[in-house]
Design a protein around this motif. Structure first.
Motif, PDB file in Angstrom:
ATOM      1  N   ALA A   1     150.910  60.633 -23.255  1.00 46.50           N
ATOM      2  CA  ALA A   1     149.614  60.138 -22.786  1.00 46.50           C
ATOM      3  C   ALA A   1     148.939  61.157 -21.883  1.00 46.50           C
ATOM      4  N   ALA A   2     149.711  61.734 -20.971  1.00 46.64           N
ATOM      5  CA  ALA A   2     149.130  62.700 -20.040  1.00 46.64           C
ATOM      6  C   ALA A   2     148.592  63.920 -20.778  1.00 46.64           C
ATOM      7  N   ALA A   3     149.354  64.422 -21.751  1.00 48.22           N
ATOM      8  CA  ALA A   3     148.911  65.585 -22.514  1.00 48.22           C
ATOM      9  C   ALA A   3     147.667  65.254 -23.332  1.00 48.22           C
ATOM     10  N   SER A   4     147.644  64.072 -23.930  1.00 46.77           N
ATOM     11  CA  SER A   4     146.517  63.684 -24.772  1.00 46.77           C
ATOM     12  C   SER A   4     145.258  63.451 -23.955  1.00 46.77           C
ATOM     13  N   GLU A   5     145.425  62.875 -22.775  1.00 50.80           N
ATOM     14  CA  GLU A   5     144.266  62.631 -21.925  1.00 50.80           C
ATOM     15  C   GLU A   5     143.593  63.947 -21.550  1.00 50.80           C
ATOM     16  N   ARG A   6     144.407  64.945 -21.241  1.00 54.09           N
ATOM     17  CA  ARG A   6     143.823  66.252 -20.921  1.00 54.09           C
ATOM     18  C   ARG A   6     143.066  66.822 -22.120  1.00 54.09           C
ATOM     19  N   SER A   7     143.639  66.672 -23.307  1.00 56.61           N
ATOM     20  CA  SER A   7     142.996  67.212 -24.505  1.00 56.61           C
ATOM     21  C   SER A   7     141.702  66.470 -24.832  1.00 56.61           C
TER      22      SER A   7
ATOM     23  N   MET B   1     135.678  66.176 -24.796  1.00 55.98           N
ATOM     24  CA  MET B   1     134.458  65.549 -24.294  1.00 55.98           C
ATOM     25  C   MET B   1     133.625  66.543 -23.488  1.00 55.98           C
ATOM     26  N   SER B   2     134.288  67.409 -22.748  1.00 59.53           N
ATOM     27  CA  SER B   2     133.556  68.411 -21.969  1.00 59.53           C
ATOM     28  C   SER B   2     132.811  69.373 -22.881  1.00 59.53           C
ATOM     29  N   ARG B   3     133.472  69.778 -23.969  1.00 61.34           N
ATOM     30  CA  ARG B   3     132.822  70.702 -24.892  1.00 61.34           C
ATOM     31  C   ARG B   3     131.678  70.031 -25.643  1.00 61.34           C
ATOM     32  N   VAL B   4     131.870  68.745 -25.988  1.00 63.88           N
ATOM     33  CA  VAL B   4     130.801  68.010 -26.662  1.00 63.88           C
ATOM     34  C   VAL B   4     129.615  67.829 -25.721  1.00 63.88           C
TER      35      VAL B   4
END
Length: 282
Positions: free
Chosen positions: A126-132, A137-140
């Motif tokens: 979960a932690a790894a996926s949340e960062r990804s 979202m930041s790039r979008v």
């Protein structure tokens, strides 16, 4: 006091496993992951009930990176995000069905894998996926800020699906622990103890405890267990039936953990065989 003669106390509040937000990256689009992230993903992918080891794949949103005219971006993005929501729901439903099948099939050997997924694999992934996901979202947002309102419903569904899977793992694990106490009972590992309520650890208890609890928690649980032999049994142990049957009982073992006790009998009468210990499911 004989084990069978103990009156059922009023239902006590039990520790619960709270919902956790869980996302799992499985696409190069997520970017590099660290060693801790890889270990979390490996633990999760080794847990067979999850289809392909994932409940959410960031690759389902890869089309959002396509270069499209700004006027068309929102219309093209809507079905991509909606599709990711549908696939997340489908993966979650398949996982719940697979977890239920473990209980139906009395898959006792799945107990360690369920505990690992519930307490390590899912939270670490979960932690790894949340960062990804936040990176995506930041790039979008940098290119197409008007797409950002599409993400909250997806984030909510991902959180809900993973929380349900974590809780299902806990409930299935606890039910299988009860089934194991009935189907694979142990024998007394030492003389029966207790001045009032009599009890003894089964010869399978230590191995099972080592599966579920670290050494420091097992030491604390042992200290608590000794109080079972007091007269009367202390109220804070919350002695009560484990389920609708009268053959299994449970007491607190410290923190969120509880012991599973099986009622046995000898020439002196009933006593408790301590079969298992571990975190109680919600």
């Amino acid at each position: 006091m004989a084990a069978a003669a103990i009156r059922r106390p009023a239902p006590a509040r039990s520790a619960t496993i709270g919902p956790k937000r869980c996302w799992r990256p499985s696409s190069p689009a997520c970017g590099p992951t660290g060693e801790d992230d890889r270990r979390g993903i490996e633990r999760l992918s080794a847990f067979l009930p999850f289809p392909d080891g994932a409940l959410f794949d960031i690759g389902w949103l890869s089309a959002l990176a396509d270069e499209v005219p700004r006027a068309e971006a929102l219309d093209r993005a809507r079905p991509v995000v909606a599709g990711a929501i549908r696939r997340t729901d489908a993966a979650g439903a398949a996982a719940l069905a697979a977890i239920d099948a473990l209980v139906t099939g009395a898959a006792l050997d799945a107990i360690p894998a369920l505990l690992a997924a519930e307490t390590e694999g899912l939270p670490e992934a979960a932690a790894a996926s949340e960062r990804s996901l936040h990176d995506l979202m930041s790039r979008v947002a940098y290119k197409r800020r008007e797409l950002m309102p599409l993400f909250p419903p997806l984030i909510e569904r991902i959180a809900a699906v993973h929380a349900a899977a974590i809780q299902a793992c806990g409930r299935a694990r606890w039910r299988l622990m009860a089934a194991r106490a009935r189907l694979r009972p142990g024998r007394p590992s030492s003389p029966i103890q207790g001045a009032g309520t009599r009890y003894v650890k089964s010869d399978r208890f230590d191995a099972r405890a080592a599966e579920s609890l670290p050494a420091i928690d097992r030491t604390r649980a042992d200290r608590i267990l000794k109080r079972l032999g007091e007269v009367p049994v202390p109220d804070e142990l919350e002695l009560r039936p484990l389920d609708d049957g009268d053959d299994l009982w449970t007491i607190r073992a410290g923190g969120a953990s509880r012991f599973i006790l099986r009622v046995e009998r000898d020439r002196r009468g009933p006593f408790y065989m301590v079969e298992d210990v571990g975190p109680q499911a919600a």
